[in-house]
Scaffold this motif. Structure first.
Motif, short mmCIF file in Angstrom:
data_model
loop_
_atom_site.label_atom_id
_atom_site.label_comp_id
_atom_site.label_asym_id
_atom_site.label_seq_id
_atom_site.Cartn_x
_atom_site.Cartn_y
_atom_site.Cartn_z
N THR A 1 0.93 -1.32 -0.02
CA THR A 1 0.02 0.04 0.07
C THR A 1 0.81 1.27 0.18
O THR A 1 0.70 2.30 -0.70
N ILE B 1 -2.76 -5.75 -3.44
CA ILE B 1 -3.03 -5.29 -1.88
C ILE B 1 -4.22 -5.92 -1.41
O ILE B 1 -5.18 -6.05 -2.08
N THR C 1 0.35 -11.39 0.40
CA THR C 1 -0.34 -11.05 -0.83
C THR C 1 0.55 -10.73 -1.96
O THR C 1 0.54 -11.13 -2.88
N GLY D 1 6.42 -10.23 2.78
CA GLY D 1 6.42 -10.12 4.17
C GLY D 1 7.39 -11.15 4.96
O GLY D 1 7.57 -12.33 4.50
N VAL E 1 -3.27 5.71 3.74
CA VAL E 1 -4.48 5.93 3.23
C VAL E 1 -5.06 7.45 3.25
O VAL E 1 -5.47 7.87 2.20
N1 LIG Z 1 -6.11 1.94 7.58
C1 LIG Z 1 -5.11 1.58 6.82
N2 LIG Z 1 -4.96 0.42 6.21
C2 LIG Z 1 -3.86 0.20 5.63
C3 LIG Z 1 -3.04 1.13 5.51
N3 LIG Z 1 -1.84 0.61 4.71
C4 LIG Z 1 -2.29 -0.57 4.50
N4 LIG Z 1 -3.54 -1.11 4.92
C5 LIG Z 1 -4.21 -2.14 4.94
O1 LIG Z 1 -3.33 -3.27 5.12
C6 LIG Z 1 -3.69 -4.42 4.57
C7 LIG Z 1 -2.27 -4.81 4.25
O2 LIG Z 1 -1.86 -4.20 3.30
P1 LIG Z 1 -0.76 -4.56 2.18
O3 LIG Z 1 -0.21 -3.37 1.47
O4 LIG Z 1 -1.18 -5.60 1.41
O5 LIG Z 1 0.33 -5.21 3.16
P2 LIG Z 1 1.88 -5.74 2.86
O6 LIG Z 1 2.69 -5.56 4.00
O7 LIG Z 1 2.18 -5.57 1.32
O8 LIG Z 1 1.51 -7.40 2.95
P3 LIG Z 1 1.90 -8.78 2.28
O9 LIG Z 1 2.41 -8.71 0.74
O10 LIG Z 1 1.22 -9.56 2.42
O11 LIG Z 1 3.44 -9.17 2.87
C8 LIG Z 1 -4.52 -4.07 3.53
O12 LIG Z 1 -5.86 -4.38 3.71
C9 LIG Z 1 -4.44 -2.54 3.24
O13 LIG Z 1 -5.56 -1.76 2.93
C10 LIG Z 1 -2.88 2.33 6.09
O14 LIG Z 1 -2.37 3.44 5.90
N5 LIG Z 1 -4.23 2.68 6.72
#
Ligand SMILES: Nc1nc2c(ncn2[C@@H]2O[C@H](COP(=O)(O)OP(=O)(O)OP(=O)(O)O)[C@@H](O)[C@H]2O)c(=O)[nH]1
Ligand SMILES: [Mg+2]
Length: 344
Positions: free
Chosen positions: A173, A185, A191, A215, A306
């Protein structure tokens, strides 16, 4: 604009022709053959230049030619060799033959050089054809042509900043929020199965490459989860950002786990400076001061991908840090005389 691909046409210099000449000197009635050989044509050479960031220069011009050689002359004088044409390219440039797609080579480290078109050989002059029974040969050879080919240059991005965090920490994200990259995401762990790269742009000239990697979980260095094989994508980064979500049950434990897994994978990662990003701060109402003791980090930031809270500050700081590391790398290079000479 971020240019990471260019097609160029390169042509090496032709070799010089050999000469036909005979010695004519006072008091030497029958001078022998004295036609010298032609020189060698110049090569086209690619050279890795740490000052370059893109292949942009090659999108303006397509044809590049090295110098042709001089012809041989009388008095057995060799023709001058043609000048090599040295084309600087950024580190991480992969070179392919544009017609066959065959890989020609890659330039990764400062000082790497790759001859992509060889200059033609010089032809022999008649002096070279003299034998005891043939004392006045009139043979000579033309020089051969220089090689000519079309090349596809591709810039393999080398990440400046690596994002490290547990699954769901918000790495993808964050990458999507600061670059044009569109990684998958989702709210489930793992993911991201393979590293994603994106270019964060503060302005046209201020940009750096961010790598989002899968991750890390406890025991990753022993092969748990997706293991650590993808960590090699961050081994050459200039700084790391460790992501710790503000809603993790124990921020301190998460931070410690990430550091332990990294160092267990490769103790050499300790030399890469890192900052901490406390992510998803929109989940808690302000004021949201959280306690995290991370004296090894160069800074701790609070961000939300976000609401975009804190993103600009983080990007500015990462940019500054990357520049600082680059300056240091260049400073190191100046201590190697052969690199200095090459850079001229
Ligand atoms: N409220 C909120 N949710 C977030 C934010 N950043 C990420 N998320 C949520 O967190 C969840 C995981 O986000 P990813 O960006 O897929 O996380 P990642 O670290 O890439 O995860 P992996 O690829 O599984 O290692 C998703 O549902 C996002 O929408 C943020 O700043 N605020
Ligand atoms: Mg992800």
């Amino acid at each position: 604009m971020f240019v990471d691909q260019a097609t160029i046409h390169v042509k090496a210099g032709a070799g010089g022709a050999g000469a036909v000449a005979f010695r004519r000197e006072k008091g030497v009635p029958f001078g022998g053959p004295s036609g010298g050989d032609g020189g060698k044509g110049g090569d086209v050479v690619l050279a890795a230049d740490p000052q370059l960031e893109t292949l942009l220069d090659y999108s303006y011009r397509e044809h590049y030619k090295a110098g042709r050689a001089g012809h041989g002359e009388g008095k057995k004088r060799h023709g001058a060799d043609g000048d090599d044409l040295v084309l600087p390219v950024p580190l991480g440039t992969v070179v392919k033959d544009a017609e066959t797609g065959d890989r020609v080579g890659e330039l990764l480290a400062p000082g790497d050089r790759l001859i992509v078109a060889r200059g033609g050989r010089g032809g022999r002059g008649n002096a070279a054809f003299a034998t005891p029974t043939r004392q006045a040969p009139r043979h000579w050879e033309p020089g051969s042509w220089g090689e000519e080919r079309s090349l596809l240059l591709e810039l393999k991005l080398i990440a400046d900043v690596g994002l490290v965090g547990e699954p769901n920490a918000g790495k993808s994200t964050f990458l999507a929020a600061v670059s044009a990259a569109r990684p998958k995401i989702a709210e489930y762990p793992f993911t991201t199965l393979a590293p994603n790269l994106g270019v964060a742009e503060l302005s046209d000239v201020r940009r750096f490459v961010v790598a989002d990697i899968p991750g890390l979980i406890e025991g990753a260095h022993e092969g748990k989860g997706l293991g650590t094989q993808f960590l090699r994508h961050i081994e050459r980064t200039r700084t790391l950002a460790m992501l710790v979500p503000i809603d993790s049950p124990d921020l301190q434990a998460t931070y410690r786990l990430l550091r332990n897994e990294l160092l267990a994978h490769d103790a050499a990662l300790d030399r890469i400076p890192f900052c901490v990003l406390i992510t998803k701060v929109d989940l808690l109402p302000a004021p949201r001061e959280v306690e995290l003791d991370a004296p090894e980090a160069w800074e701790i930031f609070h961000v939300s991908s976000v609401t975009r809270e804190g993103l600009t500050d983080v990007l500015e700081a990462l940019w500054a840090r990357v520049q600082e590391e680059k300056r240091e790398e260049r400073g190191d290079e100046e201590r190697f005389p052969e690199l200095e000479e090459w850079a001229r």
